[in-house]
Design a protein around this motif. Structure first.
Motif, mmCIF file in Angstrom:
data_model
loop_
_atom_site.group_PDB
_atom_site.id
_atom_site.type_symbol
_atom_site.label_atom_id
_atom_site.label_comp_id
_atom_site.label_asym_id
_atom_site.label_seq_id
_atom_site.Cartn_x
_atom_site.Cartn_y
_atom_site.Cartn_z
ATOM 1 N N LYS A 40 -21.023 -93.474 24.153
ATOM 2 C CA LYS A 40 -19.849 -93.076 24.731
ATOM 3 C C LYS A 40 -19.229 -93.311 26.092
ATOM 4 C CE LYS A 40 -21.559 -88.509 25.310
ATOM 5 N NZ LYS A 40 -21.388 -87.084 25.126
ATOM 6 N N PRO A 41 -18.173 -93.617 26.298
ATOM 7 C CA PRO A 41 -17.731 -93.902 27.795
ATOM 8 C C PRO A 41 -17.739 -92.706 28.640
ATOM 9 C CG PRO A 41 -16.059 -94.203 26.135
ATOM 10 C CD PRO A 41 -16.992 -93.655 25.399
ATOM 11 N N PRO A 42 -17.867 -93.018 29.870
ATOM 12 C CA PRO A 42 -17.821 -91.868 30.801
ATOM 13 C C PRO A 42 -16.698 -90.668 30.388
ATOM 14 C CG PRO A 42 -17.896 -93.561 31.878
ATOM 15 C CD PRO A 42 -17.671 -94.145 30.406
ATOM 16 N N PRO A 43 -16.941 -89.560 30.821
ATOM 17 C CA PRO A 43 -15.810 -88.544 30.569
ATOM 18 C C PRO A 43 -14.542 -88.737 31.372
ATOM 19 C CG PRO A 43 -17.716 -87.471 31.638
ATOM 20 C CD PRO A 43 -18.091 -88.686 31.459
ATOM 21 N N MET A 44 -13.575 -88.535 30.902
ATOM 22 C CA MET A 44 -12.306 -88.650 31.436
ATOM 23 C C MET A 44 -12.068 -87.023 32.604
ATOM 24 S SD MET A 44 -10.839 -91.190 30.557
ATOM 25 C CE MET A 44 -8.932 -91.415 29.933
ATOM 26 N N THR A 45 -12.779 -86.016 32.297
ATOM 27 C CA THR A 45 -12.684 -84.854 33.246
ATOM 28 C C THR A 45 -14.251 -84.409 33.543
ATOM 29 O OG1 THR A 45 -12.415 -83.535 31.133
ATOM 30 C CG2 THR A 45 -10.572 -84.105 31.993
ATOM 31 N N THR A 46 -14.312 -83.650 34.581
ATOM 32 C CA THR A 46 -15.611 -83.072 34.969
ATOM 33 C C THR A 46 -15.151 -81.801 35.152
ATOM 34 O OG1 THR A 46 -16.435 -85.231 35.729
ATOM 35 C CG2 THR A 46 -17.579 -83.293 36.479
ATOM 36 N N ASP A 47 -15.697 -80.703 34.631
ATOM 37 C CA ASP A 47 -15.503 -79.321 34.812
ATOM 38 C C ASP A 47 -14.134 -79.077 34.577
ATOM 39 O OD1 ASP A 47 -18.314 -78.816 35.103
ATOM 40 O OD2 ASP A 47 -17.998 -79.535 37.476
ATOM 41 N N GLY A 48 -13.394 -79.592 33.815
ATOM 42 C CA GLY A 48 -11.946 -79.196 33.532
ATOM 43 C C GLY A 48 -11.068 -80.231 34.557
ATOM 44 N N LYS A 49 -11.556 -80.985 35.265
ATOM 45 C CA LYS A 49 -10.792 -81.547 36.522
ATOM 46 C C LYS A 49 -10.761 -83.017 36.122
ATOM 47 C CE LYS A 49 -11.634 -78.091 40.024
ATOM 48 N NZ LYS A 49 -12.375 -77.965 41.383
ATOM 49 N N GLY A 54 -12.479 -94.005 40.572
ATOM 50 C CA GLY A 54 -13.351 -95.012 40.869
ATOM 51 C C GLY A 54 -14.898 -94.996 40.491
ATOM 52 N N ALA A 55 -15.374 -94.034 40.451
ATOM 53 C CA ALA A 55 -16.784 -93.708 39.951
ATOM 54 C C ALA A 55 -16.711 -93.838 38.320
ATOM 55 C CB ALA A 55 -17.227 -92.028 40.391
ATOM 56 N N ARG A 56 -15.822 -93.401 37.725
ATOM 57 C CA ARG A 56 -15.737 -93.306 36.474
ATOM 58 C C ARG A 56 -15.760 -94.823 35.952
ATOM 59 N NH1 ARG A 56 -12.817 -94.360 31.809
ATOM 60 N NH2 ARG A 56 -13.240 -93.174 30.067
ATOM 61 N N SER A 57 -14.827 -95.617 36.710
ATOM 62 C CA SER A 57 -14.665 -96.989 36.436
ATOM 63 C C SER A 57 -15.888 -97.901 36.478
ATOM 64 C CB SER A 57 -13.491 -97.534 37.281
ATOM 65 O OG SER A 57 -13.007 -99.088 36.771
ATOM 66 N N LYS A 58 -16.588 -97.395 37.636
ATOM 67 C CA LYS A 58 -17.878 -98.052 38.043
ATOM 68 C C LYS A 58 -18.806 -97.728 36.919
ATOM 69 C CE LYS A 58 -21.202 -98.826 41.594
ATOM 70 N NZ LYS A 58 -21.784 -98.145 42.924
ATOM 71 N N GLU A 59 -18.962 -96.505 36.525
ATOM 72 C CA GLU A 59 -20.013 -96.207 35.379
ATOM 73 C C GLU A 59 -19.609 -96.814 34.026
ATOM 74 O OE1 GLU A 59 -21.662 -92.265 33.217
ATOM 75 O OE2 GLU A 59 -20.155 -92.037 34.553
ATOM 76 N N LEU A 60 -18.244 -96.974 33.792
ATOM 77 C CA LEU A 60 -17.788 -97.556 32.402
ATOM 78 C C LEU A 60 -18.137 -99.070 32.502
ATOM 79 C CD1 LEU A 60 -16.376 -97.624 29.652
ATOM 80 C CD2 LEU A 60 -14.277 -97.921 31.171
#
Length: 192
Positions: A40-49, A54-60
């Motif tokens: 799965k792709p990285p989550p769009m939220t972390t702890d409800g936020k 930038g970090a999500r884009s890099k991980e994806l």
């Protein structure tokens, strides 16, 4: 008269019932099933936020592109050279479209070509790999990419910016990618 005949033909067409499989996840738009919940792709939220973009884009980017591009052998055939260049162009296309989406410049006119390219590039990349784990990696990256597109299209459909059939087409392609991955793993297992 012809319109009446066409209307009556469509009116009598039976409505398809939803799949009987118990879905692992649901959305407002229907059941969602996957044979690979771990891909799965990285989550769009972390702890409800909202996740750091930038970090999500890099991980994806790592999940979709890392270890996908094969090295071209020194004695490559003409066909391998063509396939290598084809994969290179396809991966560049996917990167550029991701940039367009990130900038908020998406146009639904890109959808069919984007979905087609996303469905084909990683499969073409896998053909260039001779190591089975690298081939599997390409097919897994394809599933992750199509799940990311599915999330994007779900959001667009739920906000009224894309027609519902776009979601069904991306799910169809994603399920095909999962079927191809299952078939590849099975063929590699039986080849041992």
């Amino acid at each position: 008269m012809i319109a009446l005949i066409l209307f009556s033909a469509f009116a009598q067409h039976p409505k398809l019932e939803p799949a009987k499989q118990v879905p692992e996840e649901t959305s407002k738009l229907g059941p969602v099933y996957t044979a690979f919940p771990e891909l799965k792709p990285p989550p769009m939220t972390t702890d409800g936020k909202p996740a750091d973009r930038g970090a999500r884009s890099k991980e994806l980017h790592e999940l979709i592109f890392k270890d996908v591009f094969a090295d071209l052998p020194a004695d490559a055939t003409l066909l391998q050279k063509v396939q290598y260049q084809q994969v290179h162009e396809g991966l560049l296309y996917l990167q550029k479209i991701k940039e367009v989406i990130d900038l908020g410049r998406w146009d639904s006119a890109y959808y069919k070509e984007y979905l087609s390219m996303a469905s084909q590039v990683h499969r073409a990349a896998a053909e260039l790999h001779t190591i089975p784990t690298r081939r599997i990696r390409c097919f897994e990256a394809r599933v992750i990419l199509l799940k990311e597109i599915e999330i994007f299209v779900t959001w667009r459909v739920e906000t009224g910016n894309s027609p519902p059939q776009d979601l069904h087409s991306v799910r169809f392609q994603r399920l095909q990618a999962e079927a191809d991955l299952l078939a590849l793993k099975e063929s590699l297992k039986s080849a041992k």
